[in-house]
Design a protein around this motif. Structure first.
Motif, PDB file in Angstrom:
ATOM      1  N   LEU A  27      28.695 -10.880   3.019  1.00 43.67           N
ATOM      2  CA  LEU A  27      28.017  -9.697   3.551  1.00 43.67           C
ATOM      3  C   LEU A  27      27.533  -9.858   4.989  1.00 43.67           C
ATOM      4  N   PRO A  28      26.993 -11.006   5.394  1.00 41.08           N
ATOM      5  CA  PRO A  28      26.600 -11.103   6.814  1.00 41.08           C
ATOM      6  C   PRO A  28      27.761 -10.880   7.771  1.00 41.08           C
ATOM      7  N   LYS A  29      28.949 -11.341   7.420  1.00 40.69           N
ATOM      8  CA  LYS A  29      30.105 -11.140   8.290  1.00 40.69           C
ATOM      9  C   LYS A  29      30.543  -9.678   8.303  1.00 40.69           C
ATOM     10  N   SER A  30      30.393  -9.011   7.169  1.00 34.27           N
ATOM     11  CA  SER A  30      30.851  -7.626   7.062  1.00 34.27           C
ATOM     12  C   SER A  30      29.821  -6.617   7.548  1.00 34.27           C
ATOM     13  N   ILE A  31      28.557  -6.792   7.102  1.00 29.21           N
ATOM     14  CA  ILE A  31      27.545  -5.769   7.422  1.00 29.21           C
ATOM     15  C   ILE A  31      26.267  -6.347   8.030  1.00 29.21           C
ATOM     16  N   GLY A  32      26.205  -7.670   8.219  1.00 28.10           N
ATOM     17  CA  GLY A  32      25.083  -8.245   8.955  1.00 28.10           C
ATOM     18  C   GLY A  32      23.854  -8.582   8.158  1.00 28.10           C
ATOM     19  N   VAL A  33      23.887  -8.458   6.819  1.00 26.11           N
ATOM     20  CA  VAL A  33      22.773  -8.859   5.955  1.00 26.11           C
ATOM     21  C   VAL A  33      23.339  -9.643   4.778  1.00 26.11           C
ATOM     22  N   PRO A  34      22.552 -10.548   4.175  1.00 24.62           N
ATOM     23  CA  PRO A  34      23.084 -11.351   3.071  1.00 24.62           C
ATOM     24  C   PRO A  34      22.839 -10.766   1.691  1.00 24.62           C
ATOM     25  N   ILE A  35      22.235  -9.583   1.630  1.00 32.51           N
ATOM     26  CA  ILE A  35      21.896  -8.977   0.340  1.00 32.51           C
ATOM     27  C   ILE A  35      22.409  -7.545   0.298  1.00 32.51           C
ATOM     28  N   GLY A  36      22.246  -6.912  -0.867  1.00 26.28           N
ATOM     29  CA  GLY A  36      22.714  -5.546  -1.026  1.00 26.28           C
ATOM     30  C   GLY A  36      21.887  -4.545  -0.245  1.00 26.28           C
ATOM     31  N   THR A  37      22.398  -3.339  -0.156  1.00 29.12           N
ATOM     32  CA  THR A  37      21.738  -2.275   0.618  1.00 29.12           C
ATOM     33  C   THR A  37      21.123  -1.196  -0.265  1.00 29.12           C
ATOM     34  N   VAL A  38      21.219  -1.350  -1.580  1.00 36.85           N
ATOM     35  CA  VAL A  38      20.833  -0.296  -2.521  1.00 36.85           C
ATOM     36  C   VAL A  38      19.468  -0.591  -3.135  1.00 36.85           C
ATOM     37  N   VAL A  39      18.667   0.452  -3.351  1.00 38.18           N
ATOM     38  CA  VAL A  39      17.422   0.359  -4.112  1.00 38.18           C
ATOM     39  C   VAL A  39      17.515   1.310  -5.303  1.00 38.18           C
ATOM     40  N   LEU A  40      16.506   1.251  -6.187  1.00 35.71           N
ATOM     41  CA  LEU A  40      16.553   2.067  -7.401  1.00 35.71           C
ATOM     42  C   LEU A  40      16.719   3.555  -7.105  1.00 35.71           C
ATOM     43  N   ASP A  41      16.043   4.043  -6.073  1.00 37.84           N
ATOM     44  CA  ASP A  41      16.126   5.479  -5.775  1.00 37.84           C
ATOM     45  C   ASP A  41      17.555   5.926  -5.492  1.00 37.84           C
ATOM     46  N   ASP A  42      18.394   5.014  -5.009  1.00 37.98           N
ATOM     47  CA  ASP A  42      19.773   5.401  -4.709  1.00 37.98           C
ATOM     48  C   ASP A  42      20.533   5.780  -5.974  1.00 37.98           C
ATOM     49  N   PHE A  43      20.186   5.184  -7.109  1.00 39.26           N
ATOM     50  CA  PHE A  43      20.879   5.527  -8.351  1.00 39.26           C
ATOM     51  C   PHE A  43      20.569   6.961  -8.778  1.00 39.26           C
ATOM     52  N   ALA A  44      19.407   7.467  -8.373  1.00 36.69           N
ATOM     53  CA  ALA A  44      19.056   8.853  -8.690  1.00 36.69           C
ATOM     54  C   ALA A  44      19.718   9.839  -7.735  1.00 36.69           C
ATOM     55  N   ARG A  45      20.312   9.336  -6.641  1.00 36.12           N
ATOM     56  CA  ARG A  45      20.885  10.223  -5.623  1.00 36.12           C
ATOM     57  C   ARG A  45      22.398  10.059  -5.477  1.00 36.12           C
ATOM     58  N   THR A  46      22.964   9.088  -6.176  1.00 34.51           N
ATOM     59  CA  THR A  46      24.398   8.854  -6.056  1.00 34.51           C
ATOM     60  C   THR A  46      25.199   9.907  -6.808  1.00 34.51           C
ATOM     61  N   ASP A  47      26.465  10.057  -6.432  1.00 37.06           N
ATOM     62  CA  ASP A  47      27.338  10.921  -7.229  1.00 37.06           C
ATOM     63  C   ASP A  47      28.587  10.181  -7.700  1.00 37.06           C
ATOM     64  N   CYS A  48      28.595   8.842  -7.591  1.00 40.09           N
ATOM     65  CA  CYS A  48      29.683   8.045  -8.157  1.00 40.09           C
ATOM     66  C   CYS A  48      29.283   6.571  -8.103  1.00 40.09           C
ATOM     67  N   ILE A  49      29.627   5.818  -9.153  1.00 38.31           N
ATOM     68  CA  ILE A  49      29.329   4.388  -9.213  1.00 38.31           C
ATOM     69  C   ILE A  49      30.598   3.642  -9.600  1.00 38.31           C
ATOM     70  N   PHE A  50      30.922   2.612  -8.846  1.00 42.52           N
ATOM     71  CA  PHE A  50      32.032   1.725  -9.171  1.00 42.52           C
ATOM     72  C   PHE A  50      31.472   0.371  -9.603  1.00 42.52           C
ATOM     73  N   PHE A  51      31.993  -0.157 -10.700  1.00 41.27           N
ATOM     74  CA  PHE A  51      31.573  -1.461 -11.215  1.00 41.27           C
ATOM     75  C   PHE A  51      32.728  -2.445 -11.130  1.00 41.27           C
ATOM     76  N   PHE A  52      32.429  -3.662 -10.662  1.00 43.45           N
ATOM     77  CA  PHE A  52      33.406  -4.746 -10.643  1.00 43.45           C
ATOM     78  C   PHE A  52      32.768  -6.025 -11.201  1.00 43.45           C
TER      79      PHE A  52
END
Length: 761
Positions: free
Chosen positions: A191-216
């Protein structure tokens, strides 16, 4: 793919009455009285204690019961009425205990007194805390600091972790491997190489606002069941959830909410995944390449027809770098290659891509199914590529969401547990504490194991965990562990690492997080970070298992005072007397993250550390989010792909958390009383003349001249992609070569191991 039904795959939902039964059973088995069982209602609450198992986010407005089946098992395991006193070790030699099953070792109960191994009797004997610290300190003072490893498991609090890294660095090394090296280090590299942070960008509130979820590659029903609340709410809003995983995990198939009387009485299930694609083990890069190819094909077609683009052109132009090179690679990759490596039909991949393109805010969730591969870093970067194509990072309801395991594994990294000196605030530590921190790279977990094999490590101090069982190649590692001059284990329960020990060995029993931690009569609190980068306070609420236990901070301080020369700027005793002073020190070291730490630690839902990428600020060399070009679609470029070779991947059961085994059952896979199991498709069984229930030996296929095998595994017919088999972690760890790890991140590649099977003779 074997899509036929199987007697070994129960069609049961996650949650429901089965979950309640499991919770009731563990409370009874651990002899937890009703008043202690009531503590579950304080679990993951803003005024209670943080769960000691998974690190899933804690909501600001929790459910009445904000715990899951797995969390209840972890709590019962810690507040058990079963205790192990010195008399237990007087009755049992270490050699005798080595014959016990891992489950039975931990099930013996909570450790209560400090212990030292006595070679003459082959027993652990009680020792005073003062003598234990003095003897350990004397041994460590004799050694070259570079030959000592300070491992941590990921459950220790932020306060303890900060003290522990300071101890190691003041002692003279950056040898701070941890459990993240075993699972999500691929995330921390990618992630640091791709987006500049070593952790995810999502918080709980995002799950209430999303309109699609992909799981891997993430088994939510076993590893983070509380997340099912967010998934169920999303499905009730009509949000599609698309899953890519070799096995049909029950938590991603259907769910009955145990907190809903209506669902429990009517047995009404919520279907979680709207599409479920059983790809080959290790086929993730290929599947993601297929999704990206479908999006680019749609964009090319739209351009020719004068329609709206499939790509988010404005986002790509302003915020990304490298699309052209990545797109060239995607277009040059054929659908035939994608189908062959992923095990999926292009039509199925295109179906998933159509849903992706019809969605405005997409969350990409993943677990160790992506990270624990030779190309684990590439897998994570490919998921980022997919999200970047349509601007799905840095906007509400969208982003990347790695789901961590241990309850503070992410947090201990935040406060300095890392072998990489460039990631630690060494200059700040020098300024605050007046010493010269070591600047050379330390050892990660795989490197530490190799150094132990080579005799270069002379002492191992382990803050929690069961490292002997957790590491790969542990059948070959046992002799090396026993040759270590010194091992020190800070633990709550007996485990295999206490029995496969060094020549001098100590067990230092600590308070559990759920227990009240009194220092000079004053109750203390601790803190930890969840998977979404939010910090939470935690108060112990159960009386300690014994008055002889010390807290983790007190043990670290005791070791530090015995090992280090006095430093007028570090008052270990003052820190132990008042944990708020440790938090003040953390805030002084990391002011951007932890300013006003003591005031903010009880914020409902936690306070979040800054995540630049979540605001579309990219701390990368290009100043933008980077598309990365994959090297290959091949999952294991370094392991032989010979006729008859199978891909083994390891899994957890619903009766375990990491190396802790709560029971030998796995109700989601139809397994009772046996973990020596290998799941196999009917087609692969027939090709080898194997019948359901037969015992087999599994051998690793390598060219290094070392025989690695696990005997006595029972074949179970199961719907699994042909050419792939699954077995339990850690029972199958002997099959993973130490050198078979992710490129760059060194995460053991436990999700794809080349093996062959032989019927037992």
């Amino acid at each position: 793919m074997d899509k036929e039904g199987s007697s070994h795959e129960p069609g049961i939902p996650s949650g429901g009455w089965g979950s309640l039964k499991e919770v009731g059973s563990i409370l009874l088995e651990e002899r937890v009285p009703p008043q202690r069982a009531a503590l579950l209602l304080k679990q993951n609450k803003p005024d209670g204690f943080a769960c000691v198992s998974c690190s899933w986010a804690k909501p600001a407005h929790p459910h009445p019961a904000e715990f899951c089946e797995s969390g209840a098992k972890a709590t019962a395991w810690e507040i058990t009425s079963k205790h192990v006193h010195a008399e237990f070790f007087a009755r049992h030699t270490v050699r005798e205990l080595e014959r016990w099953h891992d489950h039975d070792l931990e099930d013996a109960g909570r450790l209560t007194v400090p212990l030292r191994y006595e070679a003459a009797s082959d027993k652990y004997v009680e020792i005073s805390w003062e003598k234990a610290f003095s003897e350990i300190g004397a041994e460590l003072r004799k050694l070259d600091p570079k030959s000592v490893v300070f491992y941590s498991s990921g459950r220790a609090s932020l306060e303890t972790s900060y003290m522990y890294q300071l101890l190691a660095r003041m002692y003279g090394n950056n040898n701070l491997p941890d459990s993240s090296n075993m699972c999500h280090e691929s995330t921390s590299v990618a992630l640091p190489k791709s987006i500049g942070v070593p952790i995810g960008t999502v918080v709980l509130d995002d799950f209430a606002r999303t309109d699609c979820i992909f799981f891997f590659g993430q088994n939510v029903g076993v590893n983070s069941p509380r997340m099912l609340h967010q998934l169920q709410d999303a499905r009730k809003r009509g949000v599609p959830i698309i899953t890519f995983n070799p096995l049909r995990e029950r938590g991603l198939v259907s769910f009955i909410n145990p907190q809903s009387p209506t669902e429990m009485l009517t047995h009404h299930e919520t279907a979680i995944s709207t599409q479920y694609h059983q790809l080959k083990a290790g086929g993730d890069t290929a599947a993601l390449m297929g999704l990206c190819k479908a999006v680019l094909e749609a964009d090319d077609a739209a351009a020719k027809q004068g329609k709206a683009p499939a790509l988010d052109k404005a986002f790509i132009a302003e915020h990304t770098h490298g699309l052209d090179e990545f797109a060239d690679k995607v277009r040059a990759t054929t659908w035939q290659e994608i189908e062959q490596e992923s095990g999926l039909d292009r039509a199925d991949i295109r179906d998933a891509a159509r849903v992706y393109m019809a969605s405005n805010a997409v969350i990409g969730v993943y677990g160790m199914g992506l990270t624990q591969h030779r190309n684990g870093v590439q897998n994570v970067q490919m998921l980022v590529n997919l999200l970047l194509l349509r601007g799905n990072i840095g906007k509400p309801g969208a982003g990347i969401c790695p789901v961590r395991g241990h309850s503070n594994v992410q947090g201990q990294r935040t406060v300095g547990i890392t072998e990489k000196p460039e990631l630690a605030p060494l200059d700040k530590l020098k300024e605050l504490y007046g010493f010269e921190p070591p600047r050379d790279k330390g050892m990660n977990t795989v490197e530490a194991c190799k150094a132990i094999q080579d005799g270069k490590v002379k002492a191992l101090v382990s803050l929690g965990g069961n490292l002997v069982r957790a590491v790969p190649d542990h059948g070959r590692m046992d002799a090396a562990w026993r040759a270590l001059p010194l091992t020190v284990q800070v633990s709550t329960k007996l485990n295999r690492s206490h029995l496969v020990h060094g020549q001098a060995a100590y067990i230092l029993p600590c308070l559990g997080r759920i227990e009240i931690d009194r220092q000079n009569g004053v109750e203390q609190a601790v803190s930890m970070e969840d998977s979404t980068g939010c910090m939470h306070g935690s108060r112990g609420m159960a009386e300690p298992a014994a008055t002889t236990l010390l807290s983790e901070p007190a043990i670290v301080a005791g070791l530090a005072k015995a090992v280090l020369d006095p430093n007028p700027r570090v008052d270990w005793d003052a820190w132990v007397a008042d944990y708020s002073k440790i938090r003040d020190a953390i805030a002084a070291t990391y002011p951007e993250i932890f300013h006003d730490f003591n005031e903010r630690m009880w914020t409902p839902g936690g306070f979040r550390k800054p995540v630049a990428a979540a605001k579309r600020k990219w701390n990368t060399p290009t100043g933008k989010a980077n598309f990365t070009v994959p090297d290959s679609l091949t999952v294991d470029p370094d392991l032989p792909d010979r006729p008859g070779t199978l891909r083994l991947f390891t899994v957890r059961s619903d009766g375990q958390f990491n190396t802790t085994i709560y029971s030998l059952d796995d109700r989601f896979r139809g397994v009772e009383g046996d973990r020596m199991v290998v799941f196999m498709s009917k087609a692969d069984m027939e090709a080898r003349g194997l019948e359901d229930g037969v015992r087999v030996s599994v051998h690793t296929v390598t060219d290094d001249g070392v025989e690695r095998r696990v005997d006595g595994l029972k074949v179970m017919a199961y719907p699994i992609p042909p050419g792939c088999i699954a077995g339990y972690y850690p029972e199958c760890n002997p099959l993973i070569p130490l050198w078979h790890h992710a490129k760059e991140s060194y995460v053991p590649a436990a999700k794809s191991i080349a093996v062959r099977i032989e019927a037992a003779r």
